[in-house]
Motif scaffolding. Structure first.
Motif, PDB file in Angstrom:
ATOM      1  N   GLN A   1     -24.433  69.755  31.085  1.00 46.47           N
ATOM      2  CA  GLN A   1     -25.471  69.546  32.084  1.00 46.47           C
ATOM      3  C   GLN A   1     -25.883  70.888  32.685  1.00 46.47           C
ATOM      4  O   GLN A   1     -25.039  71.749  32.923  1.00 46.47           O
ATOM      5  CB  GLN A   1     -24.972  68.628  33.201  1.00 46.47           C
ATOM      6  N   VAL A   2     -27.154  71.073  32.936  1.00 41.13           N
ATOM      7  CA  VAL A   2     -27.668  72.303  33.517  1.00 41.13           C
ATOM      8  C   VAL A   2     -27.516  72.226  35.024  1.00 41.13           C
ATOM      9  O   VAL A   2     -27.788  71.192  35.640  1.00 41.13           O
ATOM     10  CB  VAL A   2     -29.152  72.496  33.137  1.00 41.13           C
ATOM     11  N   THR A   3     -27.082  73.313  35.633  1.00 39.61           N
ATOM     12  CA  THR A   3     -26.909  73.335  37.073  1.00 39.61           C
ATOM     13  C   THR A   3     -27.307  74.702  37.617  1.00 39.61           C
ATOM     14  O   THR A   3     -27.201  75.699  36.905  1.00 39.61           O
ATOM     15  CB  THR A   3     -25.457  73.009  37.477  1.00 39.61           C
TER      16      THR A   3
ATOM     17  N   GLU B   1     -36.929  68.122  29.998  1.00 42.39           N
ATOM     18  CA  GLU B   1     -36.162  67.019  29.438  1.00 42.39           C
ATOM     19  C   GLU B   1     -34.695  67.177  29.813  1.00 42.39           C
ATOM     20  O   GLU B   1     -34.209  68.288  29.972  1.00 42.39           O
ATOM     21  CB  GLU B   1     -36.315  67.005  27.920  1.00 42.39           C
ATOM     22  N   PRO B   2     -33.967  66.073  29.958  1.00 44.71           N
ATOM     23  CA  PRO B   2     -32.540  66.171  30.280  1.00 44.71           C
ATOM     24  C   PRO B   2     -31.759  66.763  29.104  1.00 44.71           C
ATOM     25  O   PRO B   2     -32.231  66.757  27.965  1.00 44.71           O
ATOM     26  CB  PRO B   2     -32.135  64.727  30.554  1.00 44.71           C
ATOM     27  N   ALA B   3     -30.566  67.264  29.396  1.00 45.75           N
ATOM     28  CA  ALA B   3     -29.711  67.823  28.351  1.00 45.75           C
ATOM     29  C   ALA B   3     -29.316  66.733  27.368  1.00 45.75           C
ATOM     30  O   ALA B   3     -29.184  65.564  27.722  1.00 45.75           O
ATOM     31  CB  ALA B   3     -28.466  68.443  28.976  1.00 45.75           C
ATOM     32  N   GLY B   4     -29.110  67.117  26.129  1.00 46.07           N
ATOM     33  CA  GLY B   4     -28.693  66.167  25.110  1.00 46.07           C
ATOM     34  C   GLY B   4     -27.248  65.742  25.319  1.00 46.07           C
ATOM     35  O   GLY B   4     -26.521  66.282  26.144  1.00 46.07           O
TER      36      GLY B   4
END
Length: 132
Positions: free
Chosen positions: A47-49, A39-42
């Motif tokens: 943001q995850v990288t 799932e995308p970050a809230g």
């Protein structure tokens, strides 16, 4: 009763068949299971990288595929993960344990002795200004 295969037992034959079964039969259904999709970050989370500094090294003059990029890759490949975070002596010990070439050992010797490096990129930048 004579079996056709006298090299293996029935249990080993079944294990070997299980190992190659995926090659001959694809998964049931060609679509990925939705529950495995991350799932995308809230909204309140960063943001995850995979590139902490937001730079993969591509598209810049000294990035991946360039002479300097290849030299950095070679430098980093002789520094073990257990060397970080570490100072010049820890990086030198790691490089010597991995039989690093002279060019890598020279770069490590050029590092400041009073600084702790978190990763290979920091050590690369600090060694001779990151130039080959």
């Amino acid at each position: 009763m004579e079996r056709g295969n006298s090299k293996h037992g029935a249990v080993l034959d079944e294990q070997m068949a299980q190992e190659v079964r995926g090659i001959f039969r694809g998964p049931a259904g060609s679509r990925a299971d939705e529950s495995h999709t991350p799932e995308p970050a809230g909204e309140d989370q960063p943001q995850v990288t995979v590139a902490p500094n937001g730079d993969f090294g591509r598209g810049i003059p000294n990035g991946v595929g360039s002479a300097q990029g290849e030299a950095f890759s070679r430098f980093g490949s002789f520094l073990g993960r257990t060397a970080f975070p570490g100072d010049r002596s820890a990086l030198d010990a790691s490089a010597r344990a991995m039989n690093a070439p002279d060019e890598v050992l020279r770069r490590i010797a050029a590092l400041p002795g009073d600084r702790t490096f978190e990763n290979a990129a920091e050590a690369w930048r600090a060694s001779e200004g990151g130039t080959a």
